[in-house]
Design a protein around this motif. Structure first.
Motif: not given
Length: 319
Positions: A98-125
């Motif tokens: 029901g969320t139509h979303g994704w989490g993203v974790i960024l890793t640099d040389h094996g170390r976690e350095v950040g994240y994003m939360i992404v959701h789909a929009t009505e027009n498919g972007s």
């Protein structure tokens, strides 16, 4: 870790758990993706099941999602404080039914350095709901592992690699909206809830009420360089105007900009889980993009950038 003011309620509802794992990555794979690569088909079936109740919009292709994430990563990597994103790889995972979303974790040389939360929009972007830097990204298995050990829910003798492969510990990522993100962990038929950012054990007895009902309308276009206002962090418990004081009447970005010009110690406060948890966070500033996208910058186990309009709707600001 952040401290919480907690009111507990007594309600016992048994809810089944679902194991959710990363589905795709950029040039490299995170540790938990490699450890659970054999369960990829299960995760794909999870997505298929989640779309049954409410069909996803036409997302065009996985390539489009990948391109959006890579573009945001490249733009953000040029900003101060995001330098580690320049060489970072990322892995993604669905946020649940029901969320139509994704989490993203960024890793640099094996170390976690950040994240994003992404959701789909009505027009498919796609829309960048929130993002952050630091070694406590949202929905980090590393943070959860440390919390489970500290709470003595798993033995300290179990190494991290064994934890991520242990299928008897059922994990479910629950993302309701910005600042309402929870790990649901089921051990021996007992459910526990942890804040997905700090790893704090929460006083919940059932899943939080879902709040993501409508898809966002517009996509996120980050055009830089961004206008960034950043103040030093502080402990919101040093001063407590948010306990009995009156919140500032802020509803527009310009009003927040004016308030930050008058004080470098503004506290953002949100009531979560039907008032069971009050979360005060230091406001570090904001990040405004040429396209008009504006994100409030909060200190929450690292820098956390949440969409400003959403934040002002979900909480209050105190001077």
């Amino acid at each position: 870790m952040a401290r919480w003011i907690i009111w507990t309620t007594a309600c016992l509802i048994s809810v089944s758990s679902l194991l959710v794992i990363p589905l795709q990555s950029s040039a490299g794979e995170s540790l938990d993706q490699m450890a659970r690569s054999s369960l990829t088909q299960t995760a794909k079936e999870t997505i298929a099941g989640s779309s049954a109740a409410k069909p996803l919009p036409d997302l065009r292709s996985e390539t489009t999602l990948t391109a959006s994430i890579n573009n945001w990563r490249a733009v953000l990597a040029r900003e101060a404080g995001f330098e580690s994103w320049q060489s970072a790889v990322w892995s993604s995972f669905p946020l649940g039914p029901g969320t139509h979303g994704w989490g993203v974790i960024l890793t640099d040389h094996g170390r976690e350095v950040g994240y994003m939360i992404v959701h789909a929009t009505e027009n498919g972007s796609f829309r960048l709901t929130e993002y952050g830097t630091g070694d406590h990204p949202l929905f980090s298995l590393n943070t959860l592992y440390r919390s489970l050990v500290q709470q003595e829910l798993i033995p300290a003798t179990i190494p991290y690699s064994a934890f991520v492969q242990n299928e008897t510990i059922q994990l479910n990522r629950l993302y309701m909206n910005a600042l309402t993100a929870v790990w649901k962990v089921k051990i021996h038929n007992q459910a526990y809830y942890f804040d997905a950012k700090s790893g704090e054990l929460l006083p919940l007895k059932e899943d939080p009420s879902p709040k993501l009902t409508n898809l966002p309308i517009t996509e996120s276009i980050l055009k830089g360089p961004a206008t960034t206002v950043q103040h030093p962090s502080f402990d919101p418990y040093d001063r407590l105007p948010w306990v009995q004081g009156t919140p500032l009447p802020l509803t527009q970005p310009k009003q927040l900009q004016d308030a930050l010009g008058q004080s470098d110690k503004l506290t953002y406060v949100t009531e979560l889980y039907d008032g069971q948890v009050t979360l005060p966070l230091a406001i570090l500033g904001y990040q405004q993009w040429e396209s008009g996208e504006a994100y409030l910058t909060l200190d929450h186990e690292g820098y956390r950038y949440v969409q400003l309009k959403d934040a002002l709707t979900q909480g209050h600001v105190y001077r």
